[in-house]
Design an enzyme around this catalytic site. Structure first.
Site, PDB file in Angstrom:
ATOM      1  N   ALA A 197       0.834  -1.196   0.000  1.00  0.00           N
ATOM      2  CA  ALA A 197       0.000   0.000   0.000  1.00  0.00           C
ATOM      3  C   ALA A 197       0.869   1.246   0.000  1.00  0.00           C
ATOM      4  O   ALA A 197       1.909   1.291   0.663  1.00  0.00           O
ATOM      5  CB  ALA A 197      -0.922   0.021   1.211  1.00  0.00           C
ATOM      6  N   ASP A 198       0.430   2.238  -0.752  1.00  0.00           N
ATOM      7  CA  ASP A 198       1.070   3.549  -0.702  1.00  0.00           C
ATOM      8  C   ASP A 198       0.312   4.504   0.215  1.00  0.00           C
ATOM      9  O   ASP A 198       0.897   5.448   0.724  1.00  0.00           O
ATOM     10  CB  ASP A 198       1.172   4.134  -2.109  1.00  0.00           C
ATOM     11  CG  ASP A 198       2.249   3.425  -2.917  1.00  0.00           C
ATOM     12  OD1 ASP A 198       3.381   3.942  -2.959  1.00  0.00           O
ATOM     13  OD2 ASP A 198       1.966   2.356  -3.476  1.00  0.00           O
TER      14      ASP A 198
END
Length: 376
Positions: free
Chosen positions: A263-264
């Site tokens: 995830a960013d």
């Protein structure tokens, strides 16, 4: 074991055996592995200041939300160390740090880790600058030490994520051997070491419970084919590369037990921005009844945003889609839309969000992180 050196006493951070290094650091010196050249070449490049850190992040020589934040902050630490503090006032030093952090955040704005590190370090600098007896020299030392501590913490958090994710999946599926599908690169090359989603895969392999991994090529930048495949082969983990368009049929035909992605940015309701192509994997996983997991440290979670529609999505240059190694493969004149990320709605994250604190359903995440923050 390979080691990254940090802190004034050159204290080594030992890596897991056979693990790759994206970042090499000792006080006053930062090198990054240029990931644009992998797997053909392994070249470490010096980062001597904030501008070079920004350029490396923007060009994706270093990538992965945790690694972006670490390299950004360490580039600041290196510049501070090498320029010294002669004749610099506390106020000028504070302004330089804050301006540098704002600049670093602008390199790749979707990944929240750099923005969060900038906010936390900025608050820390503001408090330190007003502490009784502070000097420019001691303020500079405090900033450098703060940045160096990120390496230790990220590696520790990644190991916890690996263990939590692996045990949760094994308990859920009730099988001794599992088959996992992953997207993009979330391993040692995207973090201080070990990795997030790929860290879970490493843990499953170390436990003797991993049967096989399928990794997507991850167009248009091919992080899966170039980087994840490189890590899996390097560590002799059984794996197969597939085209992005093969994911659904792989889930159907290859008995995939779970999908793990990184995830960013994860927001308050659990919506998750990650490498483009993640959203369609989550849709397909739900259709096939396969648990879909997001692996992310707390530093990738942004509770200030309530839903994924509020996430700013970075768009990359068209040449990244139309060209490969400088050779154009797309028809001249065609229009290009090249978002670097997409947002997966929380209701498609059916396995859970794996953090260093444990595994949480999207609806549980905000309360769990808020409670953890209140106990610090």
């Amino acid at each position: 074991l390979p080691a990254v050196w940090c802190c004034a006493l050159f204290r080594p951070i030992l890596r897991p055996a056979m693990s790759l290094e994206a970042i090499r650091y000792r006080r006053g010196s930062l090198q990054i592995l240029n990931q644009l050249l992998l797997p053909q070449r392994s070249l470490y490049e010096d980062i001597g200041n904030v501008r070079q850190g920004w350029e490396a992040i923007r060009a994706m020589k270093v990538r992965g939300a945790p690694a972006i934040a670490i390299v950004g902050c360490l580039s600041l630490a290196v510049e501070l160390h090498n320029k010294g503090n002669a004749e610099v006032s506390i106020s000028k030093l504070e302004s330089f740090v804050l301006e540098s952090l704002d600049y670093l955040v602008s390199a790749r704005p979707t990944a929240v880790n750099m923005a969060r590190a900038a906010q936390e370090l900025g608050c820390f600098v503001g408090q330190e600058a007003r502490r009784e007896g502070i000097t420019a020299e001691s303020l500079q030392e405090s900033v450098i030490s703060w940045a160096e501590a990120m390496l230790d913490k990220d590696l520790k958090d990644n190991r916890s994520i690996g263990e939590h994710g692996a045990r949760h999946l094994l308990q859920r599926v009730g099988r001794d051997k599992v088959v996992v599908l992953t997207h993009c690169n979330t391993g040692s090359l995207a973090t201080a070491g070990y990795g997030t989603a790929l860290g879970i895969i490493r843990s499953l392999h170390a436990m003797g419970h991993l049967e096989h991994v399928y990794c997507t090529e991850t167009r248009p930048y091919n992080q899966g084919a170039r980087l994840t495949a490189y890590e899996l082969v390097y560590e002799q983990i059984p794996a197969t590369l597939i085209a992005d368009s093969m994911a659904s049929v792989t889930m159907k035909e290859k008995k995939v037990s779970a999908v793990f992605v990184g995830a960013d940015r994860v927001v308050a309701n659990g919506d998750t921005a990650n490498k483009v192509g993640t959203y369609q994997l989550a849709i397909s996983a739900k259709h096939h009844g396969i648990p879909f997991y997001v692996a992310a440290p707390q530093t990738s979670c942004d509770l200030s945003l309530q839903h994924g529609g509020q996430i700013a999505i970075e768009e990359r240059p068209s040449q990244e889609l139309t060209d490969i190694n400088g050779v154009r493969i797309a028809a001249p004149g065609i229009g290009v839309w090249n978002p670097a990320f997409d947002v997966t709605p929380h209701d498609l994250i059916t396995g859970g969000i794996v953090t260093e604190l444990g595994v949480f359903a999207p609806a549980e995440l905000q309360a769990a992180l808020s409670q953890a923050k209140s106990q610090v």
